[in-house]
Design an enzyme around this catalytic site. Structure first.
Site, PDB file in Angstrom:
ATOM      1  N   GLY A 192      20.912  44.750  36.689  1.00 53.54           N
ATOM      2  CA  GLY A 192      21.439  43.403  36.529  1.00 53.54           C
ATOM      3  C   GLY A 192      20.344  42.368  36.677  1.00 53.54           C
ATOM      4  N   MET A 207      32.013  44.035  39.059  1.00 53.85           N
ATOM      5  CA  MET A 207      31.880  43.569  37.672  1.00 53.85           C
ATOM      6  C   MET A 207      30.629  44.184  37.029  1.00 53.85           C
ATOM      7  SD  MET A 207      34.556  41.606  37.267  1.00 53.85           S
ATOM      8  CE  MET A 207      34.383  40.311  36.040  1.00 53.85           C
ATOM      9  N   GLU A 208      29.542  44.246  37.801  1.00 57.83           N
ATOM     10  CA  GLU A 208      28.319  44.878  37.300  1.00 57.83           C
ATOM     11  C   GLU A 208      28.555  46.361  37.007  1.00 57.83           C
ATOM     12  OE1 GLU A 208      24.199  43.722  38.504  1.00 57.83           O
ATOM     13  OE2 GLU A 208      25.267  43.250  40.375  1.00 57.83           O
ATOM     14  N   ARG A 229      22.135  42.467  31.652  1.00 54.70           N
ATOM     15  CA  ARG A 229      21.457  43.642  32.186  1.00 54.70           C
ATOM     16  C   ARG A 229      20.235  43.934  31.331  1.00 54.70           C
ATOM     17  NH1 ARG A 229      24.149  45.623  36.109  1.00 54.70           N
ATOM     18  NH2 ARG A 229      22.933  47.535  36.237  1.00 54.70           N
ATOM     19  N   VAL A 243      31.378  40.774  42.549  1.00 52.59           N
ATOM     20  CA  VAL A 243      30.254  40.696  41.611  1.00 52.59           C
ATOM     21  C   VAL A 243      29.710  42.099  41.347  1.00 52.59           C
ATOM     22  CG1 VAL A 243      27.860  39.912  41.349  1.00 52.59           C
ATOM     23  CG2 VAL A 243      29.631  38.315  42.109  1.00 52.59           C
ATOM     24  N   GLY A 244      29.553  42.887  42.406  1.00 52.69           N
ATOM     25  CA  GLY A 244      29.073  44.254  42.240  1.00 52.69           C
ATOM     26  C   GLY A 244      30.009  45.108  41.399  1.00 52.69           C
ATOM     27  N   ALA A 270      35.827  40.280  48.994  1.00 55.86           N
ATOM     28  CA  ALA A 270      34.700  39.358  49.091  1.00 55.86           C
ATOM     29  C   ALA A 270      34.107  39.119  47.701  1.00 55.86           C
ATOM     30  CB  ALA A 270      33.632  39.930  50.022  1.00 55.86           C
ATOM     31  N   THR A 271      33.734  37.885  47.440  1.00 58.36           N
ATOM     32  CA  THR A 271      33.161  37.534  46.139  1.00 58.36           C
ATOM     33  C   THR A 271      31.916  38.361  45.841  1.00 58.36           C
ATOM     34  OG1 THR A 271      34.020  35.287  46.325  1.00 58.36           O
ATOM     35  CG2 THR A 271      32.234  35.634  44.757  1.00 58.36           C
ATOM     36  N   GLY A 272      31.045  38.537  46.822  1.00 54.98           N
ATOM     37  CA  GLY A 272      29.837  39.324  46.598  1.00 54.98           C
ATOM     38  C   GLY A 272      30.147  40.754  46.182  1.00 54.98           C
ATOM     39  N   HIS A 286      35.251  33.402  40.605  1.00 54.20           N
ATOM     40  CA  HIS A 286      36.243  34.162  41.365  1.00 54.20           C
ATOM     41  C   HIS A 286      37.481  33.284  41.412  1.00 54.20           C
ATOM     42  CE1 HIS A 286      36.856  36.971  45.101  1.00 54.20           C
ATOM     43  NE2 HIS A 286      37.915  36.948  44.303  1.00 54.20           N
TER      44      HIS A 286
END
Length: 144
Positions: free
Chosen positions: A70, A49-50, A121, A46-47, A41-43, A77
């Site tokens: 963040g 990557m963070e 960040r 994102v996590g 999932a894209t969401g 994506h």
């Protein structure tokens, strides 16, 4: 913050995509998502990557007293990744301006590049931040 945390710092991190990160599993409480492809999932991406950015700067911080949060994500994506594949995330600190750190980040799975973009960040004092959150929670309860 350690003075060695500066623009040009490069880092790498690996993460294996768990089944819980796929669209149908992550959003199993949303009926139409259960019919979607079994891919990262894209969401969740994102996590990840963070987290790669956090991991990259952690050696330069007085962890856990000093942390980062963040404040901006700008990711594309690019390709699907099934659960079980390993991601390689490569990052670079683009700028350190006071408490703000800006990153360039890219990710690849076992086949191709799957994500690219920038991330920002903010460095925080964990004790002060947690106190602010606690005060906010108390004030919310009092307002109700």
């Amino acid at each position: 913050m350690n003075e060695q945390l500066q623009a040009g710092l490069k880092f790498s991190w690996h993460y294996t995509v768990p089944a819980r990160a796929s669209v149908p599993v992550l959003y199993e409480d949303t009926a139409f998502c259960r019919d979607m492809p079994d891919v990262l999932a894209t969401g969740y991406l994102v996590g990840v990557m963070e987290l790669a950015c956090v991991n990259g700067i952690m050696p330069f911080m007085d962890w856990p007293a000093r942390q980062s949060l963040g404040t901006m994500v700008n990711f594309r994506h690019l390709a699907p990744t099934p659960p079980g594949m390993r991601l390689r995330i490569e990052g670079e600190v683009l700028e350190v301006a006071g408490r703000r750190i800006t990153f360039k980040v890219e990710a690849w799975d076992d086949v191709e590049r799957v994500c690219e973009g920038t991330h920002e960040r903010m460095l925080i004092d964990a004790g002060r931040f947690n106190e602010k959150v606690a005060n906010k929670s108390v004030n919310k309860v009092a307002a109700v």
